[in-house]
Design a protein around this motif. Structure first.
Motif, PDB file in Angstrom:
ATOM      1  N   TRP A   1     -24.853  25.204 -23.289  1.00 18.12           N
ATOM      2  CA  TRP A   1     -25.944  25.392 -24.324  1.00 18.12           C
ATOM      3  C   TRP A   1     -27.099  24.993 -24.110  1.00 18.12           C
ATOM      4  O   TRP A   1     -28.069  25.764 -24.505  1.00 18.12           O
ATOM      5  CB  TRP A   1     -25.232  24.214 -25.456  1.00 18.12           C
ATOM      6  N   GLY A   2     -27.501  24.094 -23.429  1.00 16.80           N
ATOM      7  CA  GLY A   2     -28.773  23.679 -22.966  1.00 16.80           C
ATOM      8  C   GLY A   2     -29.360  24.941 -22.165  1.00 16.80           C
ATOM      9  O   GLY A   2     -30.708  25.181 -22.388  1.00 16.80           O
ATOM     10  N   ALA A   3     -28.813  25.619 -21.069  1.00 13.79           N
ATOM     11  CA  ALA A   3     -29.589  26.777 -20.625  1.00 13.79           C
ATOM     12  C   ALA A   3     -29.622  27.757 -21.638  1.00 13.79           C
ATOM     13  O   ALA A   3     -30.742  28.730 -21.379  1.00 13.79           O
ATOM     14  CB  ALA A   3     -28.413  27.183 -19.622  1.00 13.79           C
TER      15      ALA A   3
ATOM     16  N   ASN B   1     -35.337  27.943 -23.905  1.00 16.12           N
ATOM     17  CA  ASN B   1     -36.467  28.817 -24.174  1.00 16.12           C
ATOM     18  C   ASN B   1     -36.169  29.050 -25.574  1.00 16.12           C
ATOM     19  O   ASN B   1     -37.366  29.922 -25.989  1.00 16.12           O
ATOM     20  CB  ASN B   1     -36.738  29.859 -23.356  1.00 16.12           C
ATOM     21  N   ASN B   2     -35.467  28.952 -26.244  1.00 11.53           N
ATOM     22  CA  ASN B   2     -35.384  29.295 -27.981  1.00 11.53           C
ATOM     23  C   ASN B   2     -36.470  28.564 -28.821  1.00 11.53           C
ATOM     24  O   ASN B   2     -35.952  27.711 -29.013  1.00 11.53           O
ATOM     25  CB  ASN B   2     -33.883  29.295 -28.391  1.00 11.53           C
TER      26      ASN B   2
ATOM     27  N   GLY C   1     -36.827  25.092 -28.040  1.00 11.85           N
ATOM     28  CA  GLY C   1     -37.635  25.713 -26.967  1.00 11.85           C
ATOM     29  C   GLY C   1     -39.064  25.051 -27.041  1.00 11.85           C
ATOM     30  O   GLY C   1     -39.824  24.938 -26.056  1.00 11.85           O
ATOM     31  N   THR C   2     -39.445  24.424 -28.046  1.00 12.44           N
ATOM     32  CA  THR C   2     -40.753  23.524 -28.355  1.00 12.44           C
ATOM     33  C   THR C   2     -40.677  22.211 -28.200  1.00 12.44           C
ATOM     34  O   THR C   2     -41.805  21.547 -27.908  1.00 12.44           O
ATOM     35  CB  THR C   2     -41.268  23.993 -29.707  1.00 12.44           C
ATOM     36  N   LEU C   3     -39.496  21.546 -27.674  1.00 11.30           N
ATOM     37  CA  LEU C   3     -39.462  20.371 -27.469  1.00 11.30           C
ATOM     38  C   LEU C   3     -39.643  19.825 -25.700  1.00 11.30           C
ATOM     39  O   LEU C   3     -39.661  20.822 -25.137  1.00 11.30           O
ATOM     40  CB  LEU C   3     -37.817  19.819 -27.809  1.00 11.30           C
ATOM     41  N   ASN C   4     -39.792  18.573 -25.792  1.00  9.59           N
ATOM     42  CA  ASN C   4     -39.974  17.919 -24.409  1.00  9.59           C
ATOM     43  C   ASN C   4     -38.760  18.171 -23.656  1.00  9.59           C
ATOM     44  O   ASN C   4     -37.634  18.126 -24.344  1.00  9.59           O
ATOM     45  CB  ASN C   4     -40.694  16.894 -24.175  1.00  9.59           C
TER      46      ASN C   4
END
Length: 462
Positions: free
Chosen positions: A262-264, A268-269, A274-277
């Motif tokens: 799920w993380g992979a 970048n979504n 995608g906008t989180l650290n």
């Protein structure tokens, strides 16, 4: 010559239906479990249809009341209307009672009520519990019932105590305690119901709340037989039953695989994480992996996920959690047995073995049957929804699997369905809750002696 008086004949006729009902669980445990779940759904539907159960004081439509009641009783979490704004406090209490009833298991509640009235649990009741709940041997049934209830209330109480300070800080002294109670029960029972209109996204910044909910969902998805084994052999993992070892091992593997995958796929979504650290992305991946197999909570918009994520979630939802647990799906032990059979066939070994134990062939047949039934229900539900709805196929499939697996994750389709579609998903939630369990119980206890065998032949496979 002895004659039977007319009053005795009339009395016997009056008592005949009662005897038939009382004997029904012993004769057909699988059908009895289906019947009590359906009756419970009907009862809570009637309660949610009351005008004061709705926030606006107007009786909810039948399809929405049925959908919500079925979702709560089967601890699914799918909703056709917003839970926080559509129902009154009474409606929320009804939903919470339905979740608790479904989580404990209608069978368990019925047996406990029988024991409370008669002060004893008869042999028929013990056989019923053994076949439906997986208790062995018969002498352990009453002990298992006590452990089911005590474990449920103890864990829910602990979760509520852990959530209480955080929710008081977030929502104040009035709403905070109520939210702590509601979410602790919803988490342990893998129900996925939320009271906030914005869902759990409003608490996504609170790592403590997210962490406690994850622990609650995992605890509820392991299953009561696992608790029984752990309580009996707390410090001796080597003495755990094969079921416990398979459940814990497979759950851990699926959790890690789900988090990494799920993380992979969402890294970048920008519409999700995608906008989180990087640290927050990892935390979101761990949370999503926990919820994909049955929890149903979401802190990102599932509809904005990539196609890869939706497909991955479909697979994990279909598997579900542990047997005799609040989770749904075909169960992790079923997946483990199928995987072990594939490994044994690839190695050319005759027996299916794991943890120095050999699995009987009947277990593999039950696993195949449960998986095939689950796939058939998903296929039937998908076909029915495609006939009356123009939503994308991947969204329909996602919603259908979520309903069958009693997971509760949604791409927003449930609220947009017509009445027919809502009734289809309601039936699918009930079938998904009792279908694989009922089939497994029926196949596990059905034995027939054959007095002859046919000659062996082998078709070409693959």
């Amino acid at each position: 010559m002895v004659t039977t008086s007319q009053p005795n004949v009339r009395t016997a006729r009056l008592w005949a239906p009662i005897r038939w009902i009382a004997d029904f669980p012993r004769r057909s445990p699988a059908r009895a479990s289906i019947a009590v779940f359906v009756l419970a759904a009907v009862l809570f539907t009637a309660l949610l249809r009351l005008p004061f159960a709705a926030a606006d004081g107007v009786a909810a439509p039948w399809e929405d009341a049925t959908f919500t009641a079925s979702s709560a009783v089967t601890v699914t979490g799918l909703t056709s209307v917003d839970t926080g704004t559509s129902w009154s406090l009474f409606g929320h209490i009804v939903i919470l009672l339905a979740i608790q009833t479904g989580g404990l298991g209608i069978v368990t509640v019925a047996l406990l009520l029988t024991q409370a009235v008669t002060r004893r649990l008869g042999l028929g009741g013990r056989v019923f519990a053994q076949q439906v709940m997986g208790a062995t041997p018969l002498g352990d049934v009453k002990r298992l019932l006590k452990i089911v209830v005590l474990t449920t209330f103890i864990i829910e109480g602990a979760l509520c105590a852990l959530l209480l300070p955080a929710f008081i800080v977030e929502d104040g002294w009035v709403r905070g305690p109520w939210h702590a109670l509601f979410y602790s029960i919803s988490a342990f029972n893998n129900a996925g119901f939320v009271l906030d209109p914005g869902g759990l996204a409003v608490y996504s910044h609170n790592v403590w709340i997210m962490g406690v909910l994850m622990v609650g969902v995992i605890a509820g998805s392991l299953g009561f037989p696992v608790y029984l084994a752990v309580i009996a052999h707390l410090w001796g993992r080597g003495r755990w039953s094969l079921h416990t070892k398979l459940t814990v091992t497979t759950t851990l593997v699926l959790f890690l695989v789900g988090a990494v995958s799920w993380g992979a796929s969402e890294w970048n979504n920008a519409a999700t994480i995608g906008t989180l650290n990087p640290l927050d992305r990892i935390l979101h991946a761990l949370f999503a992996s926990t919820m994909m197999r049955s929890g149903g909570f979401a802190i990102v918009d599932t509809e904005q996920s990539t196609s890869t994520t939706l497909l991955l979630t479909d697979a994990l939802m279909f598997v579900g959690g542990g047997s005799i647990s609040t989770a749904g799906g075909i169960k992790v032990t079923t997946l483990a047995v199928l995987f072990l059979a594939i490994v044994a066939e690839a190695r050319g070994t005759r027996d299916i073995a794991i943890f120095e134990r050999r699995l009987p062939e009947s277990v593999l047949r039950v696993a195949i049957s449960v998986t095939f039934l689950g796939a058939s229900l998903v296929l039937a539900g998908t076909v029915l929804l495609t006939l009356t709805n123009k939503a994308p196929l991947d969204h329909i499939l996602f919603e259908v699997i979520s309903a069958f697996a009693t997971c509760g994750l949604s791409v927003g389709l449930s609220a947009d369905l017509d009445p027919f579609g809502k009734f289809v998903l309601s039936a699918l939630m009930l079938a998904g809750r009792v279908g694989p369990i009922g089939l497994a119980a029926a196949l596990a206890v059905r034995q027939r002696t054959e007095h002859f065998t046919y000659p062996t032949d082998r078709p070409i496979l693959g």
